[in-house]
Design an enzyme around this catalytic site. Structure first.
Site, PDB file in Angstrom:
ATOM      1  N   ARG A   7       1.423  -7.032  -5.785  1.00 20.12           N
ATOM      2  CA  ARG A   7       0.927  -5.693  -6.165  1.00 20.12           C
ATOM      3  C   ARG A   7       1.579  -5.266  -7.479  1.00 20.12           C
ATOM      4  O   ARG A   7       0.952  -4.692  -8.345  1.00 20.12           O
ATOM      5  CB  ARG A   7       1.264  -4.634  -5.098  1.00 20.12           C
ATOM      6  CG  ARG A   7       0.830  -4.900  -3.670  1.00 20.12           C
ATOM      7  CD  ARG A   7      -0.627  -4.548  -3.453  1.00 20.12           C
ATOM      8  NE  ARG A   7      -1.507  -5.515  -4.060  1.00 20.12           N
ATOM      9  CZ  ARG A   7      -1.685  -6.778  -3.633  1.00 20.12           C
ATOM     10  NH1 ARG A   7      -1.085  -7.222  -2.571  1.00 20.12           N
ATOM     11  NH2 ARG A   7      -2.495  -7.600  -4.263  1.00 20.12           N
ATOM     12  N   ASN A  15       0.383   7.418  -3.794  1.00 19.65           N
ATOM     13  CA  ASN A  15       0.258   6.110  -4.453  1.00 19.65           C
ATOM     14  C   ASN A  15       1.616   5.577  -4.878  1.00 19.65           C
ATOM     15  O   ASN A  15       2.497   6.328  -5.293  1.00 19.65           O
ATOM     16  CB  ASN A  15      -0.665   6.213  -5.666  1.00 19.65           C
ATOM     17  CG  ASN A  15      -2.077   6.550  -5.244  1.00 19.65           C
ATOM     18  OD1 ASN A  15      -2.406   6.398  -4.070  1.00 19.65           O
ATOM     19  ND2 ASN A  15      -2.880   7.014  -6.167  1.00 19.65           N
ATOM     20  N   HIS A  44       5.411   8.246  -0.984  1.00 17.44           N
ATOM     21  CA  HIS A  44       5.473   6.932  -0.324  1.00 17.44           C
ATOM     22  C   HIS A  44       6.205   5.895  -1.168  1.00 17.44           C
ATOM     23  O   HIS A  44       6.040   4.699  -0.955  1.00 17.44           O
ATOM     24  CB  HIS A  44       4.063   6.436   0.011  1.00 17.44           C
ATOM     25  CG  HIS A  44       3.415   7.243   1.096  1.00 17.44           C
ATOM     26  ND1 HIS A  44       2.069   7.205   1.355  1.00 17.44           N
ATOM     27  CD2 HIS A  44       3.941   8.122   1.988  1.00 17.44           C
ATOM     28  CE1 HIS A  44       1.790   8.027   2.368  1.00 17.44           C
ATOM     29  NE2 HIS A  44       2.904   8.601   2.755  1.00 17.44           N
ATOM     30  N   GLU A  69     -16.652  10.338  -0.917  1.00 16.59           N
ATOM     31  CA  GLU A  69     -17.569  10.604   0.197  1.00 16.59           C
ATOM     32  C   GLU A  69     -16.857  11.474   1.226  1.00 16.59           C
ATOM     33  O   GLU A  69     -15.637  11.648   1.164  1.00 16.59           O
ATOM     34  CB  GLU A  69     -17.983   9.277   0.843  1.00 16.59           C
ATOM     35  CG  GLU A  69     -16.776   8.522   1.352  1.00 16.59           C
ATOM     36  CD  GLU A  69     -17.024   7.033   1.562  1.00 16.59           C
ATOM     37  OE1 GLU A  69     -18.090   6.540   1.175  1.00 16.59           O
ATOM     38  OE2 GLU A  69     -16.123   6.395   2.121  1.00 16.59           O
TER      39      GLU A  69
HETATM   40  P1  NAD Z   1      -7.091   5.359   1.505  1.00  9.38           P
HETATM   41  O1  NAD Z   1      -7.278   4.009   0.896  1.00  9.38           O
HETATM   42  O2  NAD Z   1      -6.880   5.484   2.953  1.00  9.38           O
HETATM   43  O3  NAD Z   1      -8.361   6.228   1.138  1.00  9.38           O
HETATM   44  C1  NAD Z   1      -8.895   6.223  -0.152  1.00  9.38           C
HETATM   45  C2  NAD Z   1      -9.918   7.338  -0.246  1.00  9.38           C
HETATM   46  O4  NAD Z   1     -10.365   7.375  -1.595  1.00  9.38           O
HETATM   47  C3  NAD Z   1     -11.156   7.135   0.644  1.00  9.38           C
HETATM   48  O5  NAD Z   1     -11.419   8.333   1.319  1.00  9.38           O
HETATM   49  C4  NAD Z   1     -12.259   6.805  -0.364  1.00  9.38           C
HETATM   50  O6  NAD Z   1     -13.518   7.362   0.023  1.00  9.38           O
HETATM   51  C5  NAD Z   1     -11.770   7.490  -1.618  1.00  9.38           C
HETATM   52  N1  NAD Z   1     -12.216   6.874  -2.867  1.00  9.38           N
HETATM   53  C6  NAD Z   1     -12.458   5.555  -3.107  1.00  9.38           C
HETATM   54  N2  NAD Z   1     -12.845   5.384  -4.382  1.00  9.38           N
HETATM   55  C7  NAD Z   1     -12.837   6.619  -4.959  1.00  9.38           C
HETATM   56  C8  NAD Z   1     -13.160   7.108  -6.249  1.00  9.38           C
HETATM   57  N3  NAD Z   1     -13.547   6.290  -7.245  1.00  9.38           N
HETATM   58  N4  NAD Z   1     -13.056   8.440  -6.487  1.00  9.38           N
HETATM   59  C9  NAD Z   1     -12.668   9.292  -5.500  1.00  9.38           C
HETATM   60  N5  NAD Z   1     -12.357   8.890  -4.254  1.00  9.38           N
HETATM   61  C10 NAD Z   1     -12.450   7.570  -3.984  1.00  9.38           C
HETATM   62  O7  NAD Z   1      -5.945   6.042   0.660  1.00  9.38           O
HETATM   63  P2  NAD Z   1      -4.749   6.992   1.078  1.00  9.38           P
HETATM   64  O8  NAD Z   1      -5.293   8.117   1.871  1.00  9.38           O
HETATM   65  O9  NAD Z   1      -4.049   7.247  -0.197  1.00  9.38           O
HETATM   66  O10 NAD Z   1      -3.809   6.097   2.003  1.00  9.38           O
HETATM   67  C11 NAD Z   1      -3.430   4.823   1.523  1.00  9.38           C
HETATM   68  C12 NAD Z   1      -1.976   4.469   1.710  1.00  9.38           C
HETATM   69  O11 NAD Z   1      -1.811   3.144   1.190  1.00  9.38           O
HETATM   70  C13 NAD Z   1      -1.053   5.327   0.915  1.00  9.38           C
HETATM   71  O12 NAD Z   1      -0.044   5.676   1.750  1.00  9.38           O
HETATM   72  C14 NAD Z   1      -0.520   4.473  -0.241  1.00  9.38           C
HETATM   73  O13 NAD Z   1       0.899   4.449  -0.236  1.00  9.38           O
HETATM   74  C15 NAD Z   1      -0.989   3.082   0.040  1.00  9.38           C
HETATM   75  N6  NAD Z   1      -1.798   2.535  -1.092  1.00  9.38           N
HETATM   76  C16 NAD Z   1      -1.494   2.852  -2.381  1.00  9.38           C
HETATM   77  C17 NAD Z   1      -2.265   2.381  -3.423  1.00  9.38           C
HETATM   78  C18 NAD Z   1      -1.884   2.759  -4.847  1.00  9.38           C
HETATM   79  O14 NAD Z   1      -0.714   2.992  -5.116  1.00  9.38           O
HETATM   80  N7  NAD Z   1      -2.848   2.854  -5.770  1.00  9.38           N
HETATM   81  C19 NAD Z   1      -3.375   1.580  -3.165  1.00  9.38           C
HETATM   82  C20 NAD Z   1      -3.660   1.258  -1.835  1.00  9.38           C
HETATM   83  C21 NAD Z   1      -2.873   1.745  -0.814  1.00  9.38           C
END
Ligand code: NAD
Length: 234
Positions: A59, A94, A111, A206
């Site tokens: 990652r 994130n 987190h 969504e």
């Molecule tokens: P999640 O993955 O559970 O949910 C993501 C949400 O974003 C969904 O509801 C989806 O519909 C929405 N989404 C997807 N694409 C989108 C877009 N282009 N614009 C707007 N919305 C969009 O995410 P979460 O609720 O943050 O939980 C994930 C956990 O996993 C967190 O605790 C995090 O620490 C970790 N995580 C982090 C990352 C990162 O740092 N970028 C990535 C994956 C997971």
């Protein structure tokens, strides 16, 4: 709308999706093809540390590739923070660093962060851009086997909760962006803010079924710049 005076914004994996970082629950509880129990729990780390080190090393290396950059939603939030005259707190679930790279001041990583590791002995936190694993010697105790990613796993207490709760209790607008509302305690933030009569808004690709006063659906790079510009213009 009446111009808010104190805003808390919570972001989730959805805001970074258009930067090329995969979301988490999108594929049935799998994170980059791994069940979360394997790669995001203390028990998973105990069972198979090498797998967990490799997962976060991958990652981290992906985050540092030149194709992964802040998108228009990260940039719009940073711009808003600089132009808004009221109080503003950005909380992110994130573990990427895209808010900082877009110019946000001190987002609270509840987190943890991919670019940090922690010594299990001293709890000291160190910046890290390279791979590390069980064999890596810790900078403070000079022993192998003491370092772990400084990310919060399921069952562990998120960081900065005191500061976040104080801000939620004092805000008049709470905005959740790109989060599925599946991960506690972040999923309870809108209720905490509502209890204090804040207006609560969900901005997501969504419907998630979470309870907010209003919802705006669409890709973050389209919805976020417009939404925050409207607040500045109000
Ligand atoms: P999640 O993955 O559970 O949910 C993501 C949400 O974003 C969904 O509801 C989806 O519909 C929405 N989404 C997807 N694409 C989108 C877009 N282009 N614009 C707007 N919305 C969009 O995410 P979460 O609720 O943050 O939980 C994930 C956990 O996993 C967190 O605790 C995090 O620490 C970790 N995580 C982090 C990352 C990162 O740092 N970028 C990535 C994956 C997971």
């Amino acid at each position: 709308m009446e111009k808010p005076k104190a805003i808390v914004v919570l972001t989730g994996a959805g805001i970074s999706a258009e930067s090329g970082i995969k979301t988490f629950r999108a594929s049935d509880g799998l994170w980059e093809n791994h069940p979360v129990e394997e790669v995001a729990t203390p028990e998973g780390f105990e069972r198979n540390p090498q797998l967990v080190y490799e997962f976060y090393n991958q990652r981290r290396q992906h985050l540092l590739t030149k194709d992964v950059k802040p998108n228009a939603a990260h940039t719009a939030l940073a711009k808003f923070e600089h132009e808004f005259s009221g109080s503003f707190l950005l909380v992110t679930q994130n573990i990427d660093n895209l808010h900082e790279r877009a110019g946000s001041n001190n987002p609270l990583h509840m987190h943890g962060e991919l670019l940090k590791m922690r010594c299990l002995n001293s709890q000291m936190v160190f910046d890290i851009r390279e791979n590390f694993d069980y064999d890596t010697k810790c900078q403070c105790c000079r022993s192998p086997g003491n370092l772990r990613p400084n990310v919060v796993w399921f069952g562990e207490m998120p960081f900065h909760m005191h500061q976040i709760n104080n801000a939620l209790e004092a805000c008049d607008l709470f905005v959740a962006i790109g989060t599925s509302g599946n991960v506690y305690p972040a999923s309870g933030f809108s209720q905490t803010a509502r209890n204090r009569r804040a207006h609560t808004v969900e901005l997501n690709l969504e419907a998630t079924g979470s309870s907010f006063d209003s919802h705006l659906y669409g890709a973050a790079t389209k919805v976020i710049p417009n939404y925050f510009k409207q607040i500045l213009d109000s």
